[in-house]
Structure formats: structure tokens, C-alpha cells
Design a protein around this motif. Structure first.
Motif, mmCIF file in Angstrom:
data_model
loop_
_atom_site.group_PDB
_atom_site.id
_atom_site.type_symbol
_atom_site.label_atom_id
_atom_site.label_comp_id
_atom_site.label_asym_id
_atom_site.label_seq_id
_atom_site.Cartn_x
_atom_site.Cartn_y
_atom_site.Cartn_z
ATOM 1 N N VAL A 182 0.927 -1.084 0.070
ATOM 2 C CA VAL A 182 0.040 -0.039 0.014
ATOM 3 C C VAL A 182 0.776 1.258 -0.057
ATOM 4 N N TYR A 183 0.346 2.053 -1.015
ATOM 5 C CA TYR A 183 1.490 3.286 -1.226
ATOM 6 C C TYR A 183 0.859 4.642 -0.308
ATOM 7 N N TYR A 184 1.510 5.301 0.174
ATOM 8 C CA TYR A 184 1.015 6.492 0.819
ATOM 9 C C TYR A 184 1.654 7.607 0.611
ATOM 10 N N CYS A 185 1.072 8.790 0.305
ATOM 11 C CA CYS A 185 1.644 10.070 0.130
ATOM 12 C C CYS A 185 1.461 10.864 1.457
ATOM 13 N N TYR A 186 2.539 11.563 1.809
ATOM 14 C CA TYR A 186 2.557 12.399 3.003
ATOM 15 C C TYR A 186 2.743 13.849 2.571
ATOM 16 N N GLY B 211 -3.835 5.959 1.318
ATOM 17 C CA GLY B 211 -2.915 4.844 0.570
ATOM 18 C C GLY B 211 -3.912 4.405 -0.790
ATOM 19 N N THR B 212 -3.044 3.678 -1.471
ATOM 20 C CA THR B 212 -3.486 2.972 -2.740
ATOM 21 C C THR B 212 -2.898 1.676 -3.107
ATOM 22 N N GLN B 213 -3.335 0.798 -2.962
ATOM 23 C CA GLN B 213 -2.686 -0.559 -3.111
ATOM 24 C C GLN B 213 -2.133 -0.685 -4.678
ATOM 25 N N VAL B 214 -0.829 -1.229 -4.520
ATOM 26 C CA VAL B 214 -0.091 -1.399 -5.810
ATOM 27 C C VAL B 214 0.293 -2.875 -5.629
ATOM 28 N N THR B 215 -0.198 -3.616 -6.819
ATOM 29 C CA THR B 215 0.175 -5.253 -6.677
ATOM 30 C C THR B 215 1.081 -5.617 -7.958
#
Length: 116
Positions: free
Chosen positions: A92-96, A109-113
Motif C-alpha cells: 500500500v502506497y501512501y503520500c505524505y 493509501g492506494t494498493q499496488v500489486t
């Protein structure tokens, strides 16, 4: 309270590319810095990229040369371009957003598979 909304995740084959987007509710110039992290199941959150308000970018050695952070000032959006993706990039990718006098803000978050 700033809001960060990530998008662009999904399923990609090994060796493929993906670009994640993070839209901020306010002007990105108001932030000390913007960045990306990820968290895989059972692992600690891992920092991936950071861009200061002045545009200076840094990356850990683990993704340097494969991942690139960029921004669109007019659209208050920061991006993460990911190339040569590997199965171990699945997370799961998060920006901050870092603030001068407040705790860091995080997106949902957004899931990357990465899988064939």
C-alpha cells in the motif's frame, strides 16, 4: 486540516510501470515537503521519495533510479513514477505532507500489486 488523496494504484506485471498521484486539498507550496512511503503486509512502513518545497528530491538507494517524484503546482498534485516494478514492490502506497509546525499528514493509501 490538509487532505491527501492518492490514486493510480492497481495490478501491474513485473517489469511494468505505474504512476501514482496524490492530490492535496491546499497549495503544495504551503508544505515543507511532500513524499511517498509504502507498507507491505507484515513489514514496517518504508520511505520512498521526498521533494522539498524548493523542488529538491531525495530517494533511498533501494528505489533510486526506478522511482521518480514530481509535482504539478497548478493542480496541487504530487506524483510517483515507478518503473521496472518487481513483485516485492507490492504494498500500500501512501503520500505524505510535512508541515512547518504540525504533525505530518498522510493520505489513505492506494494498493499496488505487482504480479503476473
Amino acid at each position: 486540516q490538509v487532505q491527501l488523496v492518492e490514486s493510480g494504484g492497481g495490478l501491474v506485471q513485473p517489469g511494468g510501470s505505474l504512476r501514482l498521484s496524490c492530490a492535496a486539498s491546499g497549495s503544495i507550496f504551503s508544505f515543507k515537503a511532500l513524499g511517498w512511503s509504502r507498507q507491505a503486509p507484515g513489514k514496517q512502513r518504508e520511505w520512498l521519495a521526498r521533494m522539498t518545497g524548493g523542488g529538491y528530491t531525495t530517494y533511498p538507494d533501494s528505489v533510486k533510479g526506478r522511482f521518480t517524484i514530481s509535482r504539478n503546482n497548478a493542480e496541487n498534485t504530487v506524483y510517483l513514477q515507478m518503473n521496472s516494478l518487481k513483485p516485492e514492490d507490492t504494498a500500500v502506497y501512501y503520500c505524505y505532507a510535512e508541515h512547518q509546525r504540525a504533525p505530518t499528514s498522510w493520505g489513505q493509501g492506494t494498493q499496488v500489486t505487482v504480479s503476473s
